[in-house]
Motif scaffolding. Sequence first.
Motif, short mmCIF file in Angstrom:
data_model
loop_
_atom_site.label_atom_id
_atom_site.label_comp_id
_atom_site.label_asym_id
_atom_site.label_seq_id
_atom_site.Cartn_x
_atom_site.Cartn_y
_atom_site.Cartn_z
N ALA A 1 40.25 80.83 14.31
CA ALA A 1 39.44 79.73 14.83
C ALA A 1 39.49 79.69 16.35
O ALA A 1 38.46 79.52 17.02
CB ALA A 1 39.93 78.40 14.26
N THR A 2 40.67 79.89 16.91
CA THR A 2 40.81 79.87 18.37
C THR A 2 40.02 80.99 19.02
O THR A 2 39.32 80.78 20.02
CB THR A 2 42.30 80.00 18.75
N LYS B 1 36.68 80.47 21.53
CA LYS B 1 36.57 81.10 22.85
C LYS B 1 35.31 81.95 22.94
O LYS B 1 34.64 81.99 23.99
CB LYS B 1 37.81 81.94 23.13
N MET B 2 34.95 82.63 21.87
CA MET B 2 33.74 83.43 21.86
C MET B 2 32.51 82.55 22.05
O MET B 2 31.62 82.84 22.86
CB MET B 2 33.62 84.20 20.54
N ASN C 1 27.23 79.12 29.17
CA ASN C 1 26.47 79.27 30.41
C ASN C 1 25.08 79.84 30.15
O ASN C 1 24.09 79.40 30.76
CB ASN C 1 27.23 80.17 31.39
N GLY C 2 24.99 80.80 29.25
CA GLY C 2 23.69 81.37 28.92
C GLY C 2 22.78 80.34 28.25
O GLY C 2 21.58 80.25 28.55
N TYR C 3 23.36 79.55 27.34
CA TYR C 3 22.58 78.49 26.69
C TYR C 3 22.11 77.47 27.73
O TYR C 3 20.98 76.96 27.64
CB TYR C 3 23.42 77.80 25.62
N ALA C 4 22.99 77.15 28.68
CA ALA C 4 22.63 76.17 29.71
C ALA C 4 21.42 76.65 30.52
O ALA C 4 20.53 75.85 30.83
CB ALA C 4 23.82 75.92 30.63
#
Length: 295
Positions: free
Chosen positions: A206-207, A211-212, A218-221
Amino acid sequence: MNATTPVTVLGLGLMGRALAEKFLREGHATTVWNRTAARAEPLVAEGAELAGSVADAVAASPLVVVCVLDYDAVHALLDPVGDALDGRVLVNLTSGTSEGAREMAEWAAGHGATYLDGAILSDPDGVGTADAVILYSGPRAAFDAHEPVLKLLGGATTHLGEDHGLASLHDVAVLGLMWGVLNSFLQGAAVLGAAGVTASAFAPLATTSIKMVADWVNGYAEQVDKGEYPAPDATLNTHLASMNHLVHESESLGVNAEFPRFVKALAERSVADGHGADGYAAMIEIFRKPSATRE
C-alpha cells in the motif's frame, strides 16, 4: 518584530501546549491562558506566565495566538474582551472554514486588531520541526513582521495570500486527500482481510502504491489547469471497468462496498458526460459541480 517578541497562547489542549512549549524553548516571554488552569502548570514550571483572565492574557503580548476547538470557541473567549485586542496581531490556528475566517477577520478589524488565519498540518509532536507545515493567510505585512516568530512553529511555514480564507481552504483540501487515501487503504485491508491477509502484510505494498500515485499528482494538476485530459496510460472507461472489479470483490467477500460503489457512481457520471475516452483527471469536472443536496 525580533525573535524575543512576547507571545500569548490561548488554549492549552494538545496542540496549544505544543505551541506554547516551542515559544518557551526559543526564549520568548510566553503568557498562557486556559479554561482549566491546571493544564498550564507544566508550562508555568518551564517559565510561562499564567494569566488570570483572557483579557489579561491578551493585554500581555503584541502577538496573540489562539488554538481551541472551533471558531465558536474563539468567539466565546474573545468577544467579551474584544477591545483588549486593539493594536495587536491575532493569529488563529483553530481549524475552521474559509467563511468563518473571513468573518473573524472582519470582527478583529472592528476591534482594532490585525488578523492572520492559520492551519497546522502536523500533529503536536511535529510542532517546531522542519517537517511541520503551517499555513497562514491574511495581510502580508503582518505575516512578514512576525515571520521569525511564526516560523519557529514549523519549517514549512507558508503565507498563501491576503485572502483570510485561503488557509482554511487548503486545510480542508488536504484533509479530504488524507481521508481519501486512508479510506482506500482500509477498503483494501478489508478485502484482503477476508482472504486471511493481515493489514500489516498489505501495508508495504500500500505504501509503495501510494507513493506511485503521488508521483502522478503534478501531471494531473497540469491537466486540470489546462482543462485537457489526455489518457497516455488508461482511459476513464478502463478505470471504470477496474472499479467494477473492486465492487464485485467487496460484495462477494461480504465486505462493505459503499465506498467503491460511490467512486464508481462518480466515474459513471463522468463517462455519461462524455469523458470516457479521457484520462482520470477529467473527473475534476464532476467535482467542480455543486452537489444535488447540501446539509
